[in-house]
Design a protein around this motif. Structure first.
Motif, PDB file in Angstrom:
ATOM      1  N   GLU A   1      -3.552  17.242  -6.821  1.00  0.00           N
ATOM      2  CA  GLU A   1      -4.699  16.309  -7.622  1.00  0.00           C
ATOM      3  C   GLU A   1      -3.902  15.289  -8.351  1.00  0.00           C
ATOM      4  OE1 GLU A   1      -6.505  18.935 -10.516  1.00  0.00           O
ATOM      5  OE2 GLU A   1      -6.974  20.583  -8.978  1.00  0.00           O
ATOM      6  N   ILE A   2      -2.960  15.387  -8.676  1.00  0.00           N
ATOM      7  CA  ILE A   2      -2.161  14.089  -9.382  1.00  0.00           C
ATOM      8  C   ILE A   2      -2.308  13.005  -8.337  1.00  0.00           C
ATOM      9  CG2 ILE A   2      -0.360  13.181 -10.582  1.00  0.00           C
ATOM     10  CD1 ILE A   2       0.013  15.902 -11.882  1.00  0.00           C
ATOM     11  N   PHE A   3      -1.568  13.408  -7.324  1.00  0.00           N
ATOM     12  CA  PHE A   3      -1.226  12.360  -6.147  1.00  0.00           C
ATOM     13  C   PHE A   3      -2.076  12.371  -5.016  1.00  0.00           C
ATOM     14  CE2 PHE A   3       2.828  13.030  -8.267  1.00  0.00           C
ATOM     15  CZ  PHE A   3       3.462  11.833  -8.650  1.00  0.00           C
ATOM     16  N   ASN A   4      -3.266  12.071  -5.498  1.00  0.00           N
ATOM     17  CA  ASN A   4      -4.404  11.986  -4.435  1.00  0.00           C
ATOM     18  C   ASN A   4      -4.504  10.799  -3.678  1.00  0.00           C
ATOM     19  OD1 ASN A   4      -6.758  12.550  -3.149  1.00  0.00           O
ATOM     20  ND2 ASN A   4      -8.055  12.378  -4.779  1.00  0.00           N
ATOM     21  N   LEU A   5      -3.586  10.378  -2.866  1.00  0.00           N
ATOM     22  CA  LEU A   5      -3.366   9.166  -2.063  1.00  0.00           C
ATOM     23  C   LEU A   5      -3.779   9.698  -0.608  1.00  0.00           C
ATOM     24  CD1 LEU A   5       0.019   8.117  -3.522  1.00  0.00           C
ATOM     25  CD2 LEU A   5      -2.105   7.100  -4.009  1.00  0.00           C
ATOM     26  N   PRO A   6      -3.896   8.380   0.055  1.00  0.00           N
ATOM     27  CA  PRO A   6      -4.372   8.832   1.697  1.00  0.00           C
ATOM     28  C   PRO A   6      -2.957   9.066   2.452  1.00  0.00           C
ATOM     29  CG  PRO A   6      -4.629   6.271   0.965  1.00  0.00           C
ATOM     30  CD  PRO A   6      -4.109   7.167  -0.166  1.00  0.00           C
ATOM     31  N   HIS A   7      -3.053   9.924   3.240  1.00  0.00           N
ATOM     32  CA  HIS A   7      -1.713  10.533   3.941  1.00  0.00           C
ATOM     33  C   HIS A   7      -1.229   9.479   4.678  1.00  0.00           C
ATOM     34  CE1 HIS A   7       0.770  12.977   6.307  1.00  0.00           C
ATOM     35  NE2 HIS A   7       0.677  14.025   5.244  1.00  0.00           N
ATOM     36  N   VAL A   8       0.047   9.573   5.163  1.00  0.00           N
ATOM     37  CA  VAL A   8       0.846   8.460   6.040  1.00  0.00           C
ATOM     38  C   VAL A   8      -0.058   8.493   7.220  1.00  0.00           C
ATOM     39  CG1 VAL A   8       2.870   8.161   6.937  1.00  0.00           C
ATOM     40  CG2 VAL A   8       2.865   9.033   4.592  1.00  0.00           C
TER      41      VAL A   8
ATOM     42  N   LEU B   1       4.500   1.472   1.810  1.00  0.00           N
ATOM     43  CA  LEU B   1       5.408   2.467   1.406  1.00  0.00           C
ATOM     44  C   LEU B   1       4.827   3.944   1.563  1.00  0.00           C
ATOM     45  CD1 LEU B   1       6.576   0.798  -2.138  1.00  0.00           C
ATOM     46  CD2 LEU B   1       7.812   0.899   0.260  1.00  0.00           C
ATOM     47  N   GLY B   2       5.669   4.880   2.068  1.00  0.00           N
ATOM     48  CA  GLY B   2       5.407   6.088   1.936  1.00  0.00           C
ATOM     49  C   GLY B   2       5.883   7.005   0.828  1.00  0.00           C
ATOM     50  N   LEU B   3       5.382   8.162   0.106  1.00  0.00           N
ATOM     51  CA  LEU B   3       5.646   8.851  -0.950  1.00  0.00           C
ATOM     52  C   LEU B   3       5.961   9.933  -0.584  1.00  0.00           C
ATOM     53  CD1 LEU B   3       6.130   8.928  -3.971  1.00  0.00           C
ATOM     54  CD2 LEU B   3       3.588   9.134  -4.056  1.00  0.00           C
ATOM     55  N   GLN B   4       7.255  10.535  -1.082  1.00  0.00           N
ATOM     56  CA  GLN B   4       7.629  11.987  -0.986  1.00  0.00           C
ATOM     57  C   GLN B   4       7.953  12.385  -2.712  1.00  0.00           C
ATOM     58  OE1 GLN B   4      11.015  11.728   1.649  1.00  0.00           O
ATOM     59  NE2 GLN B   4       9.796  12.445   3.122  1.00  0.00           N
ATOM     60  N   VAL B   5       7.339  13.552  -2.910  1.00  0.00           N
ATOM     61  CA  VAL B   5       7.181  14.046  -4.076  1.00  0.00           C
ATOM     62  C   VAL B   5       7.918  15.624  -4.000  1.00  0.00           C
ATOM     63  CG1 VAL B   5       6.065  14.649  -6.506  1.00  0.00           C
ATOM     64  CG2 VAL B   5       5.437  12.660  -4.947  1.00  0.00           C
ATOM     65  N   ALA B   6       8.957  15.720  -5.082  1.00  0.00           N
ATOM     66  CA  ALA B   6       9.511  17.295  -5.005  1.00  0.00           C
ATOM     67  C   ALA B   6       9.703  17.559  -6.366  1.00  0.00           C
ATOM     68  CB  ALA B   6      10.667  17.121  -4.166  1.00  0.00           C
ATOM     69  N   VAL B   7       9.124  18.791  -6.665  1.00  0.00           N
ATOM     70  CA  VAL B   7       9.632  19.421  -8.035  1.00  0.00           C
ATOM     71  C   VAL B   7      10.718  20.346  -7.464  1.00  0.00           C
ATOM     72  CG1 VAL B   7       8.766  21.155  -9.824  1.00  0.00           C
ATOM     73  CG2 VAL B   7       7.186  19.493  -8.915  1.00  0.00           C
ATOM     74  N   VAL B   8      11.876  19.922  -8.064  1.00  0.00           N
ATOM     75  CA  VAL B   8      13.000  20.626  -7.806  1.00  0.00           C
ATOM     76  C   VAL B   8      13.509  21.620  -8.615  1.00  0.00           C
ATOM     77  CG1 VAL B   8      14.209  18.450  -6.482  1.00  0.00           C
ATOM     78  CG2 VAL B   8      14.465  19.005  -8.962  1.00  0.00           C
TER      79      VAL B   8
ATOM     80  N   ARG C   1       1.017  -0.959  -0.015  1.00  0.00           N
ATOM     81  CA  ARG C   1      -0.061   0.036  -0.010  1.00  0.00           C
ATOM     82  C   ARG C   1       1.026   0.963   0.095  1.00  0.00           C
ATOM     83  NH1 ARG C   1      -3.424  -1.130   5.092  1.00  0.00           N
ATOM     84  NH2 ARG C   1      -1.445  -1.685   5.866  1.00  0.00           N
ATOM     85  N   VAL C   2       0.584   2.305  -0.733  1.00  0.00           N
ATOM     86  CA  VAL C   2       1.366   3.544  -0.910  1.00  0.00           C
ATOM     87  C   VAL C   2       0.535   4.688  -0.276  1.00  0.00           C
ATOM     88  CG1 VAL C   2       2.538   4.993  -2.461  1.00  0.00           C
ATOM     89  CG2 VAL C   2       2.631   2.549  -2.976  1.00  0.00           C
ATOM     90  N   TYR C   3       1.383   5.234   0.672  1.00  0.00           N
ATOM     91  CA  TYR C   3       0.820   6.462   1.285  1.00  0.00           C
ATOM     92  C   TYR C   3       1.462   7.699   0.915  1.00  0.00           C
ATOM     93  CZ  TYR C   3      -1.900   3.066   4.171  1.00  0.00           C
ATOM     94  OH  TYR C   3      -2.471   2.110   4.312  1.00  0.00           O
ATOM     95  N   LEU C   4       0.831   8.931   0.695  1.00  0.00           N
ATOM     96  CA  LEU C   4       1.424  10.208   0.556  1.00  0.00           C
ATOM     97  C   LEU C   4       2.093  10.765   1.915  1.00  0.00           C
ATOM     98  CD1 LEU C   4       2.219  12.345  -1.702  1.00  0.00           C
ATOM     99  CD2 LEU C   4      -0.247  13.553  -1.082  1.00  0.00           C
ATOM    100  N   ASP C   5       3.204  11.076   1.715  1.00  0.00           N
ATOM    101  CA  ASP C   5       3.937  11.688   2.722  1.00  0.00           C
ATOM    102  C   ASP C   5       3.736  13.275   2.695  1.00  0.00           C
ATOM    103  OD1 ASP C   5       5.462  12.821   4.739  1.00  0.00           O
ATOM    104  OD2 ASP C   5       7.060  11.318   4.658  1.00  0.00           O
TER     105      ASP C   5
END
Length: 175
Positions: A54-61, A72-79, A15-19
């Motif tokens: 909107e794109i990463f509409n996942l349940p929060h950690v 898994l936890g997911l971290q996304v960054a626009v660098v 299962r993947v959760y948005l961090d």
């Protein structure tokens, strides 16, 4: 018997959760591609952040219950990101053209929720093609008037969606 053995060895998908979602702010000098000549300016950072949510509409950690060893936890960054610009610096003896094609760079990190160790990291860079950039530059707004930026939030959002689609594909194939 083959049906039974197939179910025993089948690995459970994590299962993947948005961090968190990060958008690294730019320096004011670099953000010249957001300026319009009169009243029309763009704010790429807020537009990117909104689109990422909107794109990463996942349940929060924080909502994860009964965490298993492969969740898994997911971290996304626009660098980095830029809108795109065509400038012509004129010096006494020469013209120096400067081309900035629209670009966005997105990184992500998947980590195990149990121990916070990194599972995998990913990176995607998406740019406008030279033909699309040239076509946009050779308009009346691009060459003469410049009453608005060459690229707006919609253009950056479409670039972001392409980058995130590729990013999700990479993450999915690694699971």
């Amino acid at each position: 018997m083959s049906l039974f053995s197939r179910n025993i060895f089948k690995e459970k998908k994590p299962r993947v959760y948005l961090d968190s979602i990060f958008v690294v702010p730019r320096e004011s000098l670099i953000s010249i591609d957001e300026w319009g000549m009169f009243w029309k300016t763009e704010n790429f950072e807020s537009s990117i952040r909104k689109e990422l949510e909107e794109i990463f509409n996942l349940p929060h950690v924080s909502s994860a219950e009964n965490v298993s060893g492969n969740d898994l936890g997911l971290q996304v960054a626009v660098v980095s990101y830029r809108g795109g610009e065509f400038l012509d610096f004129t010096m006494p003896s020469a013209h120096v053209p400067i081309f900035w094609r629209p670009k966005i760079e997105v990184h992500s990190r998947l980590y195990f929720l149990k121990d916070y160790k990194t599972f995998k990291t990913f990176k995607v860079v998406e740019r406008y093609s030279w033909s699309d950039f040239t076509r946009r530059t050779l308009t009346i707004n691009g060459l003469l008037l410049r009453y608005k930026p060459l690229y707006n939030n919609k253009d950056i959002e479409s670039l972001l969606v392409k980058a995130c689609f590729e990013l999700v594909g990479k993450m999915k194939s690694s699971l």
